[in-house]
Design a protein around this motif. Sequence first.
Motif, mmCIF file in Angstrom:
data_model
loop_
_atom_site.group_PDB
_atom_site.id
_atom_site.type_symbol
_atom_site.label_atom_id
_atom_site.label_comp_id
_atom_site.label_asym_id
_atom_site.label_seq_id
_atom_site.Cartn_x
_atom_site.Cartn_y
_atom_site.Cartn_z
ATOM 1 N N LYS A 86 39.176 96.924 -25.878
ATOM 2 C CA LYS A 86 38.697 95.853 -25.014
ATOM 3 C C LYS A 86 37.674 94.950 -25.712
ATOM 4 O O LYS A 86 36.761 95.422 -26.386
ATOM 5 C CB LYS A 86 38.075 96.440 -23.740
ATOM 6 C CG LYS A 86 39.111 96.959 -22.770
ATOM 7 C CD LYS A 86 40.031 95.829 -22.336
ATOM 8 C CE LYS A 86 41.276 96.296 -21.648
ATOM 9 N NZ LYS A 86 42.169 95.167 -21.301
ATOM 10 N N THR A 87 37.845 93.651 -25.502
ATOM 11 C CA THR A 87 36.896 92.688 -26.028
ATOM 12 C C THR A 87 35.707 92.588 -25.091
ATOM 13 O O THR A 87 35.760 92.975 -23.929
ATOM 14 C CB THR A 87 37.546 91.301 -26.167
ATOM 15 O OG1 THR A 87 38.013 90.878 -24.883
ATOM 16 C CG2 THR A 87 38.709 91.342 -27.138
ATOM 17 N N GLY A 88 34.620 92.044 -25.609
ATOM 18 C CA GLY A 88 33.387 91.914 -24.849
ATOM 19 C C GLY A 88 32.224 92.356 -25.707
ATOM 20 O O GLY A 88 32.402 93.061 -26.707
ATOM 21 N N ILE A 89 31.026 91.969 -25.331
ATOM 22 C CA ILE A 89 29.865 92.319 -26.148
ATOM 23 C C ILE A 89 29.493 93.785 -25.940
ATOM 24 O O ILE A 89 29.734 94.348 -24.876
ATOM 25 C CB ILE A 89 28.666 91.408 -25.851
ATOM 26 C CG1 ILE A 89 28.150 91.612 -24.425
ATOM 27 C CG2 ILE A 89 29.035 89.950 -26.080
ATOM 28 C CD1 ILE A 89 26.823 90.894 -24.158
ATOM 29 N N PRO A 90 28.924 94.421 -26.957
ATOM 30 C CA PRO A 90 28.596 95.840 -26.844
ATOM 31 C C PRO A 90 27.554 96.108 -25.759
ATOM 32 O O PRO A 90 26.632 95.314 -25.538
ATOM 33 C CB PRO A 90 28.022 96.186 -28.231
ATOM 34 C CG PRO A 90 28.533 95.128 -29.137
ATOM 35 C CD PRO A 90 28.638 93.891 -28.306
ATOM 36 N N LEU A 91 27.702 97.246 -25.103
ATOM 37 C CA LEU A 91 26.713 97.746 -24.150
ATOM 38 C C LEU A 91 26.524 99.223 -24.442
ATOM 39 O O LEU A 91 27.452 100.017 -24.300
ATOM 40 C CB LEU A 91 27.172 97.544 -22.714
ATOM 41 C CG LEU A 91 26.239 98.103 -21.630
ATOM 42 C CD1 LEU A 91 24.903 97.354 -21.628
ATOM 43 C CD2 LEU A 91 26.889 98.036 -20.250
ATOM 44 N N LYS A 92 25.332 99.592 -24.866
ATOM 45 C CA LYS A 92 25.023 100.979 -25.209
ATOM 46 C C LYS A 92 24.128 101.556 -24.101
ATOM 47 O O LYS A 92 22.953 101.201 -23.999
ATOM 48 C CB LYS A 92 24.348 101.061 -26.574
ATOM 49 C CG LYS A 92 25.262 100.622 -27.716
ATOM 50 C CD LYS A 92 24.594 100.785 -29.058
ATOM 51 C CE LYS A 92 25.528 100.376 -30.190
ATOM 52 N NZ LYS A 92 26.714 101.239 -30.296
ATOM 53 N N LEU A 93 24.714 102.414 -23.290
ATOM 54 C CA LEU A 93 24.011 102.965 -22.140
ATOM 55 C C LEU A 93 23.300 104.270 -22.491
ATOM 56 O O LEU A 93 23.869 105.138 -23.161
ATOM 57 C CB LEU A 93 24.991 103.228 -21.001
ATOM 58 C CG LEU A 93 25.616 102.000 -20.340
ATOM 59 C CD1 LEU A 93 26.727 102.425 -19.378
ATOM 60 C CD2 LEU A 93 24.561 101.190 -19.598
ATOM 61 N N THR A 94 22.081 104.424 -22.019
ATOM 62 C CA THR A 94 21.333 105.670 -22.106
ATOM 63 C C THR A 94 20.952 106.055 -20.684
ATOM 64 O O THR A 94 20.034 105.473 -20.095
ATOM 65 C CB THR A 94 20.073 105.514 -22.976
ATOM 66 O OG1 THR A 94 20.447 105.078 -24.280
ATOM 67 C CG2 THR A 94 19.330 106.845 -23.089
ATOM 68 N N ALA A 118 36.425 92.242 -19.233
ATOM 69 C CA ALA A 118 35.924 90.869 -19.173
ATOM 70 C C ALA A 118 36.722 90.004 -18.202
ATOM 71 O O ALA A 118 36.199 89.023 -17.660
ATOM 72 C CB ALA A 118 35.945 90.249 -20.571
ATOM 73 N N LEU A 119 37.972 90.366 -17.952
ATOM 74 C CA LEU A 119 38.814 89.623 -17.018
ATOM 75 C C LEU A 119 38.658 90.097 -15.579
ATOM 76 O O LEU A 119 39.329 89.589 -14.678
ATOM 77 C CB LEU A 119 40.284 89.739 -17.435
ATOM 78 C CG LEU A 119 40.669 89.088 -18.756
ATOM 79 C CD1 LEU A 119 42.138 89.370 -19.073
ATOM 80 C CD2 LEU A 119 40.414 87.585 -18.711
ATOM 81 N N ALA A 208 28.762 82.978 -20.207
ATOM 82 C CA ALA A 208 29.023 81.750 -20.951
ATOM 83 C C ALA A 208 29.752 81.993 -22.271
ATOM 84 O O ALA A 208 30.231 81.042 -22.908
ATOM 85 C CB ALA A 208 27.705 81.018 -21.216
ATOM 86 N N LEU A 209 29.870 83.253 -22.688
ATOM 87 C CA LEU A 209 30.546 83.578 -23.939
ATOM 88 C C LEU A 209 32.063 83.454 -23.783
ATOM 89 O O LEU A 209 32.607 83.633 -22.686
ATOM 90 C CB LEU A 209 30.182 84.988 -24.382
ATOM 91 C CG LEU A 209 28.703 85.251 -24.671
ATOM 92 C CD1 LEU A 209 28.475 86.734 -24.971
ATOM 93 C CD2 LEU A 209 28.210 84.388 -25.825
ATOM 94 N N ALA A 210 32.743 83.196 -24.893
ATOM 95 C CA ALA A 210 34.180 82.910 -24.862
ATOM 96 C C ALA A 210 34.995 84.023 -24.212
ATOM 97 O O ALA A 210 35.920 83.761 -23.439
ATOM 98 C CB ALA A 210 34.684 82.643 -26.283
ATOM 99 N N ALA A 211 34.672 85.274 -24.523
ATOM 100 C CA ALA A 211 35.459 86.402 -24.009
ATOM 101 C C ALA A 211 35.394 86.502 -22.489
ATOM 102 O O ALA A 211 36.292 87.059 -21.856
ATOM 103 C CB ALA A 211 34.976 87.710 -24.624
#
Length: 262
Positions: A86-94, A118-119, A208-211
């Motif tokens: 999957k595309t999208g910016i990284p999210l690192k959860l703690t 993202a969709l 606002a990012l392209a993905a």
Amino acid sequence: MTETSKEHPETSMGRRTVLLATGATAAALAVGAAAPGTETSGGRAATAPDTAPVAAAAVCTLTKELTEGPYYLDGQYVRSDIREDKTGIPLKLTLTVVDDDTCAPLKDALVEIWHCDALGEYSGFVGNNGHDEPDNGTFLRGGVLTNAAGVAAITTVYPGWYRGRCVHIHVKVHTDVTLTPDGSFTGGQELHTGQLFFAETITARVAALAAYRVNTVPRTTLAQDSIYDEGGAASGLLTLTPLGSTTSAGYAGALTLGVEQG
């Protein structure tokens, strides 16, 4: 499809959950939370790396449980990275799990999450947000066992949105699960069902990012959401820390959940 069209109204579900109210304590538990620019917005079988244990004197406060929604699927993988392709910016959860009576960390609890891409599409239900894409029933789903400090670290992507709901992640906490040979889990006791939320200022930048711009479904803001009640961390609002100097570098998200055992 909105969750409210298929879910029960938001209520307390009988089991108590708590958050550590002390901001400094929560920050100490977050990966990278001490980095400049912190924004406080409030494989398979895997165990998270150790972090400092919860302070014994931490102050706990009650928080709600929230509905699991219509998109939960049983039998997902136990794995620390649920992104797949999957595309999208990284999210690192703690996510840190503690006992609600003592605030002591809870070891070997399975923290399970699931969310849309993202969709705005959930695996197993692709098409409900109006987009056509491959559906394997597993993307952006999975969980990890907490370590001795009660910490579960999960890597995913920042979620998108679907009609009628703000950006969010669903979460469950299970204890006494049995890991299966296929990399999943079975059995155990479900202690908590909730949702994780994101500050609107940060979500607006991500959108606002392209993905994410390709998702043309109108976005519901945090303030407009029918489930989030402006309760901050007590209602699941994550503490978000930038992973880099640009939005596209992604974020670390931290929250401490307390659960009632037994």
